[in-house]
Design an enzyme around this catalytic site. Structure first.
Site, PDB file in Angstrom:
ATOM      1  N   LYS A   1       0.828  -1.195   0.000  1.00 16.79           N
ATOM      2  CA  LYS A   1       0.000   0.000   0.000  1.00 16.79           C
ATOM      3  C   LYS A   1       0.869   1.254   0.000  1.00 16.79           C
ATOM      4  O   LYS A   1       1.980   1.254   0.527  1.00 16.79           O
ATOM      5  CB  LYS A   1      -0.890   0.036   1.250  1.00 16.79           C
ATOM      6  CG  LYS A   1      -1.902  -1.071   1.381  1.00 16.79           C
ATOM      7  CD  LYS A   1      -2.633  -0.942   2.714  1.00 16.79           C
ATOM      8  CE  LYS A   1      -3.643  -2.060   2.920  1.00 16.79           C
ATOM      9  NZ  LYS A   1      -4.827  -1.903   2.068  1.00 16.79           N
TER      10      LYS A   1
ATOM     11  N   ARG B   1     -10.044 -11.735   2.478  1.00 12.86           N
ATOM     12  CA  ARG B   1     -10.896 -12.834   2.015  1.00 12.86           C
ATOM     13  C   ARG B   1     -10.193 -14.184   2.146  1.00 12.86           C
ATOM     14  O   ARG B   1     -10.848 -15.214   2.320  1.00 12.86           O
ATOM     15  CB  ARG B   1     -11.334 -12.571   0.573  1.00 12.86           C
ATOM     16  CG  ARG B   1     -10.221 -12.564  -0.447  1.00 12.86           C
ATOM     17  CD  ARG B   1     -10.598 -11.839  -1.731  1.00 12.86           C
ATOM     18  NE  ARG B   1     -10.703 -10.395  -1.517  1.00 12.86           N
ATOM     19  CZ  ARG B   1     -11.085  -9.533  -2.466  1.00 12.86           C
ATOM     20  NH1 ARG B   1     -11.396  -9.974  -3.678  1.00 12.86           N
ATOM     21  NH2 ARG B   1     -11.153  -8.247  -2.205  1.00 12.86           N
TER      22      ARG B   1
END
EC number: 3.4.11.23
Length: 427
Positions: free
Chosen positions: A207, A281
């Site tokens: 990020k 996920r």
């Protein structure tokens, strides 16, 4: 000790000198909040934020017009992560005071836990905090198991192990069983599954600083479902509920997972990793497999899962996904009763097929051809829910945390969602 600033409520408009739309006024007796009947709880919360901004750190809520919901609205706006604040609460009947005390204990725990620096809150610490909170309200009605590190790999929790292996702090799965019946064979009514990424660097799909600086809060889903179970217990939950927290750091190291890796799950699904920043996920999948194995009536997972949900809803609403229309309607009704903001976003059968991979059954992220990122993430999770068309709710927790203060919230965690999930569990 500083004398408390008295805060009273009035249904009369403020004196014209304060302006036509004034929501509060100040006099020798203290501060009066002027309710207009349109959004009284929101008005109280926004006024409390302003009062805190004035540097007033000791208040007395005075008069007969305060109830538990109004007191809570004030506290939501007044509380902030820095400094100390003292509130002298009004006289409430026993039931309302107990409700307020439970909110203060549990939802403040959620906010404080999410706000904790990653240095202080690793996977093991998050799991233990959850155990301590639930044990405090449930006593001997709760049992739990903590699995960590290489034991996760040995037992087939490959998503959680893969994501967490790059950190010196071992990944952890907490499996907690709240069983008020005392019967070991009692059916499980509901399973709660939470994403507990205690810091998310994005891994090798790293990020930017502007997107990483709030990633201590990436365990907000785990904190929310933990708080929801604790709060439901205080409201008399008499059904068996299991909690699964999937806790890990997502960091870069020589042992971290890489793009192109393939994860094989216990249900036989193979997933190609094409974005290490779509790790939530991957860990939730393990928890959902365990939840499905319990054959519950209800599965709820909660996660700070996608930026796409925040793009759609900002930080003002939690995003709700489900194939079960009746169940989604029940949760939205619970949200309305608790005055918490949820909004349903699309989830259709075709979203399940929008994660193609050349090397595995699934890709862990959608391509540019399938830009509905929040819906495809929910579609991904559905592959790990045995009966995904019934009894399953996915909450993308876009309202969990605010990077900057706004008129009704300080910077940091909000605690939103706890009461709604608890309401649904006890309905």
């Amino acid at each position: 000790m500083t004398e408390a600033m008295k805060i009273t409520l009035s249904t009369q408009p403020a004196d014209a000198r304060w302006g036509e739309k004034a929501t509060y006024s100040i006099n020798n007796d203290g501060i009066t909040l002027h309710l207009n009947g349109a959004d009284d709880l929101g008005l109280i919360q926004r006024a409390a934020r302003k009062i805190d901004g004035l540097g007033i750190k000791h208040v007395q809520l005075s008069g007969e017009d305060w109830d538990a919901d109004r007191c809570w609205a004030f506290w939501q706006g007044y509380k902030a992560p820095k400094g100390t604040r003292k509130v002298e609460w009004p006289d409430l009947d026993d039931a309302q005071r107990q409700e307020l005390d439970n909110r203060l204990m549990i939802i403040d725990w959620v906010r404080d836990t999410i706000n904790a620096p990653a240095e202080e809150l690793g996977p093991s610490q998050l799991a233990q905090r959850a155990v301590d909170l639930i044990s405090n309200v449930a006593g001997d009605r709760v049992t739990y198991r903590i699995t960590k590190g290489e034991d996760l790999r040995d037992q087939g929790y490959m998503g959680l192990h893969t994501v967490g292996r790059g950190s010196e702090r071992s990944p952890v799965l907490l499996a907690l069983d709240y069983n008020p019946t005392g019967d070991k064979e009692a059916p499980v009514y509901a399973c709660l599954v939470g994403k507990g990424i205690t810091f998310d660097s994005g891994g090798y799909s790293i990020k930017q600083t502007a997107f990483m600086d709030s990633m201590k809060s990436d365990m907000g889903g785990a904190a929310t479902v933990t708080g929801a179970l604790a709060f439901a217990i205080t409201r008399g939950l008499n059904k068996r509920v299991k909690l699964f927290l999937c806790c890990a750091d997502n960091l870069i190291s020589g042992n971290a997972f890489k793009l192109g890796d393939i994860i094989t799950y216990r249900n036989g699904k193979k997933v190609e990793v094409m974005n290490t920043d779509a790790e939530g996920r991957l860990v939730l999948a393990d928890g959902l497999i365990d939840a499905s194995a319990q054959k519950p009536e209800l599965i709820i997972d909660a996660a700070t899962l996608t930026g796409a949900a925040k793009t759609a809803l900002g930080n003002d609403y939690h995003a709700l996904f489900s194939f079960d229309d009746a169940l989604a309607a029940r949760l939205l009704a619970s949200a309305s009763q608790e005055n918490e903001p949820f909004w349903r976003l699309p989830l259709a059968e075709f979203h399940r097929s929008q994660l193609p991979s050349n090397f595995a059954e699934l890709n862990n992220t959608g391509s540019a051809a399938y830009p509905a990122g929040a819906s495809t993430a929910a579609g991904f999770l559905s592959h790990f829910v045995e009966n995904y068309q019934q009894g399953w709710l996915h909450i993308d927790c876009s309202a969990t945390y605010r990077k900057a203060p706004v008129e009704q919230w300080s910077a940091g965690a909000t605690g939103l969602g706890v009461r709604t999930i608890a309401n649904l569990l006890t309905a």
